[in-house]
Design an enzyme around this catalytic site. Structure first.
Site, mmCIF file in Angstrom:
data_model
loop_
_atom_site.group_PDB
_atom_site.id
_atom_site.type_symbol
_atom_site.label_atom_id
_atom_site.label_comp_id
_atom_site.label_asym_id
_atom_site.label_seq_id
_atom_site.Cartn_x
_atom_site.Cartn_y
_atom_site.Cartn_z
ATOM 1 N N SER A 169 34.119 38.652 49.048
ATOM 2 C CA SER A 169 35.579 38.652 48.964
ATOM 3 C C SER A 169 36.146 39.506 50.081
ATOM 4 C CB SER A 169 36.039 39.217 47.621
ATOM 5 O OG SER A 169 37.449 39.404 47.599
ATOM 6 N N TYR A 183 35.047 44.988 40.480
ATOM 7 C CA TYR A 183 35.009 43.750 41.271
ATOM 8 C C TYR A 183 34.808 44.068 42.752
ATOM 9 C CZ TYR A 183 36.528 39.268 43.235
ATOM 10 O OH TYR A 183 36.586 38.088 43.929
#
Length: 283
Positions: A169, A183
């Site tokens: 990401s 995350y």
């Protein structure tokens, strides 16, 4: 003789020579077999469908049986070859079984897309995030990629090489004031693991790259950005002024999976609408 642009003349033989590379170019993943985790929706589903259109045989895995089977059925309905297998990427036995299933059905494995991931709504800052949320996120997002590589790499070696794509990401590269520490840390681990494996296996014809999406209009992020205010707060930082689409990530994965990326390994492949390049966005 046949007249071409500008009045130039070509024989039939010359014309066939000119158009042949384009007319008879094979599909980009022809004769390849791909294993895609998290294939019940979003990036995983779009990638599975696109890979199949480009000639790959597909095994889709997920814990969502309904969505995963729908993805496989969609591919088969359109003339492709695909199977769905229930698999929890945080469990070693499931990951090992997924690779064995793929080789059993198609005889080899050429592409691994370690895409399954979660972003829990209770993931916040280091003070408020519960240990259980941290462990759950790490087990799926980071350990799941590790296990996919652990059991998938021997299959790629048996096939004479291949491509591994790990979904990371942009938040692994660019810090965010909106906290999601588990995350973010899990995606940072994916980047580090990707680089390490790329170097280890570079001379085995195995390429390992991390796909780093920017903010996407997928169910995963839209559940997190659950108000218009939250959406606009994120959009203001994206130079292109919109969320990305899962299909755009699928095309990026297609490049990394294909032989066109034969000299690409160990990269953080950012597909983010320019967010990691921006100090301020255009007016």
């Amino acid at each position: 003789m046949i007249s071409g642009p500008g009045g130039a003349s070509f024989s039939v033989t010359q014309l066939l020579f000119i158009v042949k590379p384009y007319q008879f170019n094979p599909m980009r993943l022809e004769n390849k077999v791909a294993l895609i985790t998290g294939g019940s929706g979003g990036i995983g589903r779009e990638t599975a469908i696109l890979f199949a259109k480009e000639g790959a045989k597909i095994v889709v895995t997920d814990v969502n049986d309904v969505g995963g089977q729908e993805t496989a059925d969609e591919i088969v309905k359109n003339g492709g070859e695909a199977y769905f297998l229930h698999s929890d990427v945080s469990k070693a036995a499931d990951c090992e079984a997924a690779v064995a299933f793929t080789e059993e059905k198609f005889g080899k494995l050429n592409v691994i897309f370690n895409n399954a991931g979660i972003m829990h709504s209770d993931d916040d800052n280091a003070v408020t995030t519960e240990e259980a949320i941290w462990d759950l996120t790490m087990n799926i997002n980071a350990k799941g990629v590790f296990l996919g590589c652990k059991y998938g790499i021997p299959a790629l070696q048996r096939a004479g090489g291949g491509s591994i794509i790990n979904t990371a990401s942009f938040v692994a590269i660019l810090g965010a004031a909106t906290p999601q520490v588990a995350y973010t840390a899990s995606k940072g681990a994916v980047l580090a693991l990707t680089r390490e494996l790329a170097v280890i296996h570079a001379r085995e014809n195995i390429r390992v790259n991390a796909l780093c999406p920017g903010p996407l209009r997928t169910e995963l992020l839209m559940k997190f950005l659950n108000t218009e205010e939250k959406k606009q707060r994120r959009l203001v930082h994206i130079p292109m002024g919109r969320f990305g689409e899962a299909k755009e990530m699928a095309y990026a994965a297609l490049f990394l999976a294909s032989d066109e990326a034969s000299f690409v390994t160990g990269t953080d492949f950012l597909v983010d609408g320019g967010i990691t390049s921006a100090y301020v966005t255009p007016l």
